[in-house]
Design a protein around this motif. Sequence first.
Motif: not given
Length: 304
Positions: A11, A14-15, A18-19, A22, A129
Motif C-alpha cells: 500500500k 502504491l501511495w 498514486s498520482n 490514478k 507492486t
Amino acid sequence: MNTKTLTTSIKKELWEFSNILKWVPMIIAILVIVMPLIIFMQSNASFSEIFQELASFPETLTSANIEMLPKMFFVMTLSLFAPFLMVALIIQLYYFTVCLFDERRDLSIMFWRSLPVSDVTTIIAKVITGTLAIPAIFLGAATATLGLILLLAFIACIILSVGYDVSLWEFWTNAGILSGVSLVWLHIIPFAIWMLPLFSWLMLASMYAKKTPFLWAILPVAVLLLVEGFVVHYFHLSKPFIGTLLLDYFSLSSQFIESVQGQEDFARTVPLQALITKLNIGSVLVGVLLLYGTYWLRKNKAEV
C-alpha cells in the motif's frame, strides 16, 4: 514474514505512485471513449442511420458467423486493452528503475528503515507492486472502460428491440464476454514470470546507481553486446551467444509460430500459449539471483 506488514508495504508503494496510477489509466479510458465519439461527430452520421444499419445486421448472420463471435469479442477486448497494457509496461519499467533509487536520493530510506520492516519484506513488496499490482490497476481500468462500452451497447440493444423490433440478444449469449475478459486477466502471472529477469535487473541497477539508474541498467548490457560483437567479428565466430540468447528470449520462436498456424479453434488462447512457452526455470533462477543481489546491496551497502 508478516502478511500485514507486507500488505502495508505494498500500500505504501502504491501511495508513493498514486498520482501516476490514478490519472494515467483515467486519461487513457477517457481517450478510448472520446475518440470514437469525435470520429462519429465528424462523420456527419445520425443516430437513426446507425440504428437502421444495425437493424439489418441480424439478416447477415449465419451459424458460422455466430461461432466466430467469441473470437471477435476477444480480439476487440485485446484491442481495447492494448493501450492500457502498453502504458502499464512503460510504467512498470519506470517503477523498477526508480523504486530503490528514489528512496536513497531523498533519504526516505532512513525513515523506512526505522520501521519494523525487513529488507526482504521491502524487496518482495516492490516486486509484487511492480509485477502484479500495477498491471492489475491498468487492467481494472480497461475492464471498467469495457463495462461502460458494453452498457452503451446494452442500451442500444434495448432501443433496437423496442423501437425497431430487432433482437441482438444472441450476441450477448454467444460472445463469451466473461471468458474473453478472464483470458486477458490470466496473462498477468505468466507475463510477470517471463519479465522477472528484466524487472530484477532494473531493481539491481536502481539499488546500485548513485545517479541515473536508467543508464546503469542500459550501459552494461550495451557494452557487453558491443564487446561480444567485436569478438565474434574478430575471431570469425558463427554468431553472438548473449545477443542471440536475449533475442530468442524476448521474441517468439519460429517453431511456436508454425505450431499455432491453423489452430482457429484455439485462437483466443494463442497469446497465453505464447507466454507460457517463454517460461523456464533458468530465467526464474536468474531473476531470483538478481533479486538476491538487490537485497544484499540494500542490506550491506554502506552509503544510502
